[in-house]
Design a protein around this motif. Structure first.
Motif, PDB file in Angstrom:
ATOM      1  N   ARG A   6       7.005   6.115  -5.215  1.00 54.43           N
ATOM      2  CA  ARG A   6       7.437   7.146  -5.942  1.00 54.43           C
ATOM      3  C   ARG A   6       7.358   8.157  -4.746  1.00 54.43           C
ATOM      4  O   ARG A   6       7.604   7.653  -3.814  1.00 54.43           O
ATOM      5  CB  ARG A   6       6.623   7.063  -7.379  1.00 54.43           C
ATOM      6  N   LYS A   7       7.770   9.313  -4.827  1.00 55.81           N
ATOM      7  CA  LYS A   7       7.981  10.500  -4.309  1.00 55.81           C
ATOM      8  C   LYS A   7       6.470  10.622  -3.450  1.00 55.81           C
ATOM      9  O   LYS A   7       6.972  10.772  -2.365  1.00 55.81           O
ATOM     10  CB  LYS A   7       7.736  11.843  -4.708  1.00 55.81           C
ATOM     11  N   GLU A   8       5.653  10.421  -3.901  1.00 63.12           N
ATOM     12  CA  GLU A   8       4.170  10.283  -3.419  1.00 63.12           C
ATOM     13  C   GLU A   8       4.286   9.498  -2.436  1.00 63.12           C
ATOM     14  O   GLU A   8       3.279   8.935  -1.536  1.00 63.12           O
ATOM     15  CB  GLU A   8       2.704  10.916  -3.472  1.00 63.12           C
ATOM     16  N   GLU A   9       4.955   7.872  -2.247  1.00 63.75           N
ATOM     17  CA  GLU A   9       4.912   7.104  -1.631  1.00 63.75           C
ATOM     18  C   GLU A   9       5.811   6.227  -0.706  1.00 63.75           C
ATOM     19  O   GLU A   9       7.440   6.001  -1.198  1.00 63.75           O
ATOM     20  CB  GLU A   9       4.385   5.741  -2.421  1.00 63.75           C
ATOM     21  N   ASP A  44       0.721  -1.003  -0.182  1.00 63.68           N
ATOM     22  CA  ASP A  44      -0.027   0.122  -0.298  1.00 63.68           C
ATOM     23  C   ASP A  44       1.108   0.683  -0.050  1.00 63.68           C
ATOM     24  O   ASP A  44       2.158   1.490   1.398  1.00 63.68           O
ATOM     25  CB  ASP A  44      -0.971   0.090   0.918  1.00 63.68           C
ATOM     26  N   PRO A  45       0.280   1.952  -0.852  1.00 60.43           N
ATOM     27  CA  PRO A  45       1.790   3.279  -0.934  1.00 60.43           C
ATOM     28  C   PRO A  45       1.478   4.521  -0.287  1.00 60.43           C
ATOM     29  O   PRO A  45       2.306   5.305   0.286  1.00 60.43           O
ATOM     30  CB  PRO A  45       1.212   4.057  -1.937  1.00 60.43           C
ATOM     31  N   ILE A  46       0.489   3.898   0.812  1.00 66.93           N
ATOM     32  CA  ILE A  46       0.428   5.200   2.460  1.00 66.93           C
ATOM     33  C   ILE A  46       0.476   4.762   2.765  1.00 66.93           C
ATOM     34  O   ILE A  46       1.871   5.028   3.598  1.00 66.93           O
ATOM     35  CB  ILE A  46      -1.679   5.834   2.007  1.00 66.93           C
ATOM     36  N   THR A  47       0.813   3.337   3.354  1.00 69.77           N
ATOM     37  CA  THR A  47       0.416   2.646   4.649  1.00 69.77           C
ATOM     38  C   THR A  47       2.226   2.201   4.748  1.00 69.77           C
ATOM     39  O   THR A  47       2.421   1.207   5.778  1.00 69.77           O
ATOM     40  CB  THR A  47      -0.211   1.628   4.973  1.00 69.77           C
ATOM     41  N   GLY A  48       2.093   1.529   3.398  1.00 72.71           N
ATOM     42  CA  GLY A  48       3.466   0.349   3.332  1.00 72.71           C
ATOM     43  C   GLY A  48       3.224  -0.737   3.576  1.00 72.71           C
ATOM     44  O   GLY A  48       3.860  -1.452   3.714  1.00 72.71           O
ATOM     45  N   ILE A  49       1.926  -1.035   3.882  1.00 70.05           N
ATOM     46  CA  ILE A  49       1.145  -2.135   4.522  1.00 70.05           C
ATOM     47  C   ILE A  49       1.298  -3.476   3.239  1.00 70.05           C
ATOM     48  O   ILE A  49       0.578  -2.623   2.248  1.00 70.05           O
ATOM     49  CB  ILE A  49      -0.155  -2.573   5.729  1.00 70.05           C
ATOM     50  N   LEU A  50       1.349  -4.740   3.186  1.00 74.40           N
ATOM     51  CA  LEU A  50       1.303  -5.492   2.493  1.00 74.40           C
ATOM     52  C   LEU A  50      -0.244  -5.752   2.318  1.00 74.40           C
ATOM     53  O   LEU A  50      -0.888  -6.202   3.264  1.00 74.40           O
ATOM     54  CB  LEU A  50       2.025  -6.483   1.827  1.00 74.40           C
ATOM     55  N   THR A  51      -0.760  -6.077   0.650  1.00 76.44           N
ATOM     56  CA  THR A  51      -2.656  -6.375   0.875  1.00 76.44           C
ATOM     57  C   THR A  51      -3.058  -6.727  -0.519  1.00 76.44           C
ATOM     58  O   THR A  51      -1.942  -6.711  -1.323  1.00 76.44           O
ATOM     59  CB  THR A  51      -3.383  -5.072   1.008  1.00 76.44           C
ATOM     60  N   THR A  52      -3.980  -7.367  -0.281  1.00 77.85           N
ATOM     61  CA  THR A  52      -4.696  -8.064  -1.562  1.00 77.85           C
ATOM     62  C   THR A  52      -4.691  -7.320  -2.512  1.00 77.85           C
ATOM     63  O   THR A  52      -5.604  -5.822  -1.760  1.00 77.85           O
ATOM     64  CB  THR A  52      -5.171  -9.235  -1.959  1.00 77.85           C
ATOM     65  N   ALA A  53      -4.654  -7.114  -4.591  1.00 77.18           N
ATOM     66  CA  ALA A  53      -5.841  -5.884  -4.761  1.00 77.18           C
ATOM     67  C   ALA A  53      -5.919  -7.138  -5.656  1.00 77.18           C
ATOM     68  O   ALA A  53      -5.290  -7.715  -6.484  1.00 77.18           O
ATOM     69  CB  ALA A  53      -4.476  -4.887  -5.070  1.00 77.18           C
TER      70      ALA A  53
END
Length: 540
Positions: free
Chosen positions: A440-443, A373-382
């Protein structure tokens, strides 16, 4: 069966006993006795219907067993080849999730302890509703990406396929219903139309034509085609005039169409054609992926920007890793896949024995692949990444340690700070839509927990050939790289300045036929200071 005959005898006995009690205690008149004769006849007829129902149930179970016996004989001869066909994979999910449950309900009408105990033991391994829905969506994903019409899937007409697999009327109906329940009216139309087409061809079916027309007409309305929605609803009313929704829908559609024509100052409109809806009749709605059309075209082998001039700049060579001792006597065969950004392929990067060992280690651990997850850095399914993966450490087996060392020798980069070797398996419709490997810079916190900086490079091993589909594509510059067992591709994700190379946004195309196995090694920045020194310019 003996149990049924015994039960019939018991019922007849108690029936006659009750009639006898009535006769002697009530001293019925002859006329009343005559009524009892007819009552007894009705009871016997009821018993016959019960026996017939039992026999019909047993015949249904026998028919199911015979069909599955033939099917499993064929599927177990070559399980991987059989499941390589996406229709077979979907129908396996559908059978185990839906049809076996229906058989269970049938058997439960006359409980069979042996069967139920077997079901109980094995049910924990059965796919659930979400799995069946996922398999249906996979077929639709393949349909979109490779521009295959529903007829091709229903008839099993897929490239390179040797196993015969067809979708019945009821299969097509279930596909359409899955799409409808997800408010995906585009695919609901395609699959309900296919169900109707096969139904009109007098194929066997359980679902009624009224049900198919009901879903199809409303889905067509949702696609904005009022004239055709009216025509289909009229067909529905003609079949079932008492349908609870058809009459109301028809009046609503006609009123809406009249209003639209009045607003356009038109007196009338040509009635909708009764020609079947085809792939392309309606435009697929846009979604969240801006480069969807480019990405899918590349997956089909269209739009690849490999010009004659560019090809002239691509070479093959022997690569010894800057005179690495382990590569001096047996250097790697290196081929340029693309000039800028520079992407290379290494031949014989993995042996067949190594591939089998890696798969053996990974299979027990395969789980739905995750993304960070680009915001939390936590691995999640998508939903945009559909595969199963496992992570292997070098200490687990000498083969993994040897592969890690080989990657280090080839690239000249240290793997001490790299991520574990990730093994991924893409089955039916398996894909990973366009994405960046680097953060990226936003994450900025995507890899913070690792403490090894950004992903500087990607080393991708292909561990299987793929009969159709499964290419690695780069939408930004129009490249398509096809899996070839035992080879590996390598590219840098970051410029020497540390800035991300946004051209490396790439995707794993859906697997159309076959099964795709890969292993990824993502190499990080830390430890590369003297192996790939930093620079101020954004060059490869």
């Amino acid at each position: 069966p003996a149990a049924c005959i015994m039960l019939v005898e018991v019922v007849i006995y108690f029936t006659l006993l009750s009639l006898a009690n009535c006769f002697f205690s009530l001293n019925l008149l002859l006329g009343q006795m005559t009524d009892l004769i007819y009552t007894e006849k009705e009871l016997v007829q009821s018993l016959k219907e019960y026996i017939k129902a039992e026999e019909s149930k047993l015949d249904a179970v026998k028919s199911w067993a015979n069909k599955l016996d033939v099917l499993t004989r064929a599927s177990t001869l070559d399980p991987e080849g059989y499941l390589a066909h996406p229709v077979n994979a979907y129908k396996l999910m559908k059978r185990l999730n839906t049809e076996w449950s229906e058989l269970e309900s049938l058997v439960l009408q006359d409980p069979s302890d042996g069967f139920i105990s077997n079901m109980t033991v094995h049910r924990q391994y059965f796919p659930d509703q979400e799995d069946e829905k996922g398999a249906a969506k996979a077929l639709m994903r393949l349909q979109d990406t490779y521009k295959l019409d529903s007829e091709s899937f229903a008839r099993g007409k897929l490239p390179g396929m040797h196993h015969n697999a067809i979708l019945t009327v009821d299969d097509c109906y279930d596909m359409g219903k899955t799409a409808y329940n997800e408010a995906d009216y585009y695919h609901a139309v395609l699959w309900m139309q296919q169900a109707l087409r096969q139904m009109d061809a007098e194929e066997e079916h359980v679902v009624s034509k009224a049900d198919v027309l009901d879903y199809l007409s409303y889905s067509v309305y949702q696609m904005g085609d009022l004239p055709r929605a009216i025509e289909l609803t009229r067909r529905l009313v003609a079949i079932d005039s008492s349908h609870q929704r058809a009459g109301g829908n028809l009046r609503y559609f006609e009123k809406l169409l009249s209003k639209q024509l009045n607003e356009l100052n038109q007196e009338g409109q040509e009635p909708a054609t009764e020609e079947p809806i085809q792939l392309g009749t309606y435009k697929r709605p846009k979604d969240y992926l801006p480069e969807r059309e480019i990405y899918e075209a590349l997956c089909r082998g269209e739009g690849v920007k490999m010009t004659t001039e560019r090809r002239s700049r691509l070479y093959c060579r022997y690569h010894d890793g800057n005179r690495n001792p382990r590569l001096l006597l047996q250097p790697m065969k290196e081929e340029d896949e693309w000039d800028s950004p520079h992407i290379v392929r290494y031949l014989n990067a993995l042996s067949d024995q190594e591939i089998e060992k890696i798969k053996e280690l990974a299979k027990p651990r395969l789980a739905r692949a995750t993304v960070r997850d680009p915001i939390t850095g936590i691995l999640t399914t998508a939903n945009y990444r559909v595969s199963k993966s496992a992570w292997l450490e070098g200490e687990e087996d000498p083969v993994i340690e040897r592969v890690n060392q080989r990657i280090e020798d080839i690239t000249g980069l240290t793997t001490q700070t790299a991520e574990l070797l990730q093994i991924a398996n893409y089955g039916v419709g398996g894909q990973y839509e366009p994405h960046f490997d680097f953060s990226r810079k936003e994450e900025p916190d995507a890899f913070k927990t690792l403490g090894t900086g950004n992903r500087v490079a990607t080393f991708l091993n292909y561990m299987s050939d793929v009969e159709a589909g499964g290419a690695t594509v780069f939408p930004d510059f129009g490249a398509a790289i096809y899996p070839k067992k035992g080879t590996a591709v390598f590219w840098y994700n970051l410029f020497r300045s540390g800035e991300g190379d946004y051209r490396t946004r790439h995707a794993a195309c859906p697997v159309l036929v076959g099964s795709k196995w890969v292993s990824n090694k993502w190499i990080h920045e830390r430890g590369q200071e003297f192996r790939r020194p930093c620079g101020l310019t954004e060059v490869d």
